[in-house]
Design a protein around this motif. Structure first.
Motif, mmCIF file in Angstrom:
data_model
loop_
_atom_site.group_PDB
_atom_site.id
_atom_site.type_symbol
_atom_site.label_atom_id
_atom_site.label_comp_id
_atom_site.label_asym_id
_atom_site.label_seq_id
_atom_site.Cartn_x
_atom_site.Cartn_y
_atom_site.Cartn_z
ATOM 1 N N ILE A 11 28.423 12.099 46.377
ATOM 2 C CA ILE A 11 29.347 12.500 45.317
ATOM 3 C C ILE A 11 29.124 11.575 44.123
ATOM 4 N N ILE A 12 28.785 12.160 42.972
ATOM 5 C CA ILE A 12 28.555 11.333 41.788
ATOM 6 C C ILE A 12 29.673 11.454 40.757
ATOM 7 N N SER A 13 30.522 12.467 40.889
ATOM 8 C CA SER A 13 31.725 12.518 40.059
ATOM 9 C C SER A 13 32.721 13.494 40.677
ATOM 10 N N SER A 14 33.999 13.253 40.362
ATOM 11 C CA SER A 14 35.062 14.097 40.898
ATOM 12 C C SER A 14 36.174 14.170 39.867
ATOM 13 N N THR A 15 36.603 15.406 39.553
ATOM 14 C CA THR A 15 37.590 15.614 38.499
ATOM 15 C C THR A 15 38.742 16.467 39.023
ATOM 16 N N PRO A 16 39.987 16.037 38.796
ATOM 17 C CA PRO A 16 41.126 16.870 39.216
ATOM 18 C C PRO A 16 41.141 18.204 38.477
ATOM 19 N N ARG A 23 37.116 19.398 41.126
ATOM 20 C CA ARG A 23 35.739 19.786 40.849
ATOM 21 C C ARG A 23 34.872 18.581 41.175
ATOM 22 N N VAL A 24 33.933 18.778 42.061
ATOM 23 C CA VAL A 24 33.094 17.678 42.554
ATOM 24 C C VAL A 24 31.643 17.956 42.192
ATOM 25 N N GLY A 32 19.506 19.789 44.731
ATOM 26 C CA GLY A 32 19.647 19.045 43.489
ATOM 27 C C GLY A 32 21.110 18.824 43.150
ATOM 28 N N LYS A 33 21.426 18.799 41.859
ATOM 29 C CA LYS A 33 22.801 18.570 41.412
ATOM 30 C C LYS A 33 23.580 19.885 41.438
ATOM 31 N N ILE A 34 24.700 19.886 42.147
ATOM 32 C CA ILE A 34 25.524 21.089 42.228
ATOM 33 C C ILE A 34 26.982 20.748 41.944
ATOM 34 N N SER A 35 27.699 21.730 41.449
ATOM 35 C CA SER A 35 29.144 21.614 41.257
ATOM 36 C C SER A 35 29.848 22.375 42.378
ATOM 37 N N CYS A 36 30.881 21.769 42.912
ATOM 38 C CA CYS A 36 31.657 22.398 43.985
ATOM 39 C C CYS A 36 33.138 22.315 43.654
ATOM 40 N N PHE A 37 33.880 23.317 44.076
ATOM 41 C CA PHE A 37 35.331 23.255 44.014
ATOM 42 C C PHE A 37 35.856 22.881 45.395
ATOM 43 N N ALA A 50 38.426 13.305 50.969
ATOM 44 C CA ALA A 50 37.331 12.400 50.617
ATOM 45 C C ALA A 50 36.578 12.857 49.376
ATOM 46 N N SER A 51 36.828 14.085 48.922
ATOM 47 C CA SER A 51 36.155 14.579 47.724
ATOM 48 C C SER A 51 36.564 13.797 46.479
ATOM 49 N N GLY A 52 37.655 13.042 46.566
ATOM 50 C CA GLY A 52 38.100 12.234 45.448
ATOM 51 C C GLY A 52 37.594 10.812 45.484
ATOM 52 N N ARG A 53 36.791 10.487 46.482
ATOM 53 C CA ARG A 53 36.281 9.118 46.610
ATOM 54 C C ARG A 53 34.883 9.018 46.012
#
Length: 226
Positions: A11-16, A23-24, A32-37, A50-53
């Motif tokens: 995980i390189i970034s996580s946004t509420p 959004r992780v 590669g780099k992907i965005s996940c909800f 743990a998605s917020g860590r």
């Protein structure tokens, strides 16, 4: 539910998002780099808490949504909780993650970048190593991985220790590339060289870089603010 796939990465970034979701951004070996909800990822009882860590290396179960992947489950392989308790190491880690996010692209295998982040985070916890030298080595290897690394200017007249540090950072096994110590003035020259090469290779401000301005190596003229 659509077919679930498993990917490994960090995980390189996580946004509420909203009241309960996140959004992780995950740098994965496979995609590669992907965005996940992470639906419900902000709920204290969520299996996706743990998605917020930050700096979590894990196996992620995901499936395709309409506009992004949906995170279904997380199985932690390695967490760098020690970094979050060390402000200095934390800032460097955010910088590494931001650089990885900048260069990351979906659909491109990112094994080299994931491995580089893992070893860089570990190196920040080694009290014998200098964080600014780790930063410089990370920058050089990142540019080498991207195929955009230029050689040392005037190599034939450069200091041998500088050449060795540059070549080790660019091409050594990632497991051993950070394990060196430089004496002054070569240390400062190496750090400035890598910093100049990195800033010349990016076209936007790297926010976490501004937090590193206390270092003596830092040169305001190299700090892009546009």
């Amino acid at each position: 539910m659509k077919d679930i796939m498993t990917v490994s990465g960090v995980i390189i970034s996580s946004t509420p998002i909203g009241e309960y979701d996140r959004r992780v951004v995950i740098l994965t070996r496979e995609l590669g780099k992907i965005s996940c909800f992470a639906r419900g990822g902000r709920r204290p009882t969520s299996k996706l808490i743990a998605s917020g860590r930050s700096f979590i290396f894990a196996n992620f179960n995901i499936y395709e949504g309409k506009s992004a992947y949906i995170l279904h489950d997380i199985f932690i392989v390695k967490s760098f909780d020690e970094i979050t308790r060390d402000y200095n190491a934390l800032i460097y880690s955010y910088y590494f993650a931001e650089i990885a996010e900048y260069f990351g692209r979906e659909g491109i295998n990112a094994t080299d970048s994931v491995n580089l982040l893992y070893v860089a985070f570990n190196s920040l916890l080694d009290e014998k190593l200098d964080n600014d030298t780790i930063k410089a080595a990370f920058e050089i290897r990142t540019l080498a991985n991207e195929g955009i690394l230029n050689d040392i200017p005037n190599r034939k007249n450069a200091d041998k220790a500088l050449i060795n540090a540059f070549d080790k950072s660019a091409g050594d096994n990632v497991l051993s590339m950070f394990g060196f110590i430089l004496n002054e003035p070569v240390r400062t020259e190496f750090i400035r060289l890598a910093d100049k090469m990195m800033t010349a290779s990016i076209d936007r401000k790297i926010k976490s870089r501004g937090l590193l301005m206390n270092g003596k190596w830092f040169n305001d003229e190299n700090n892009r603010t546009e």
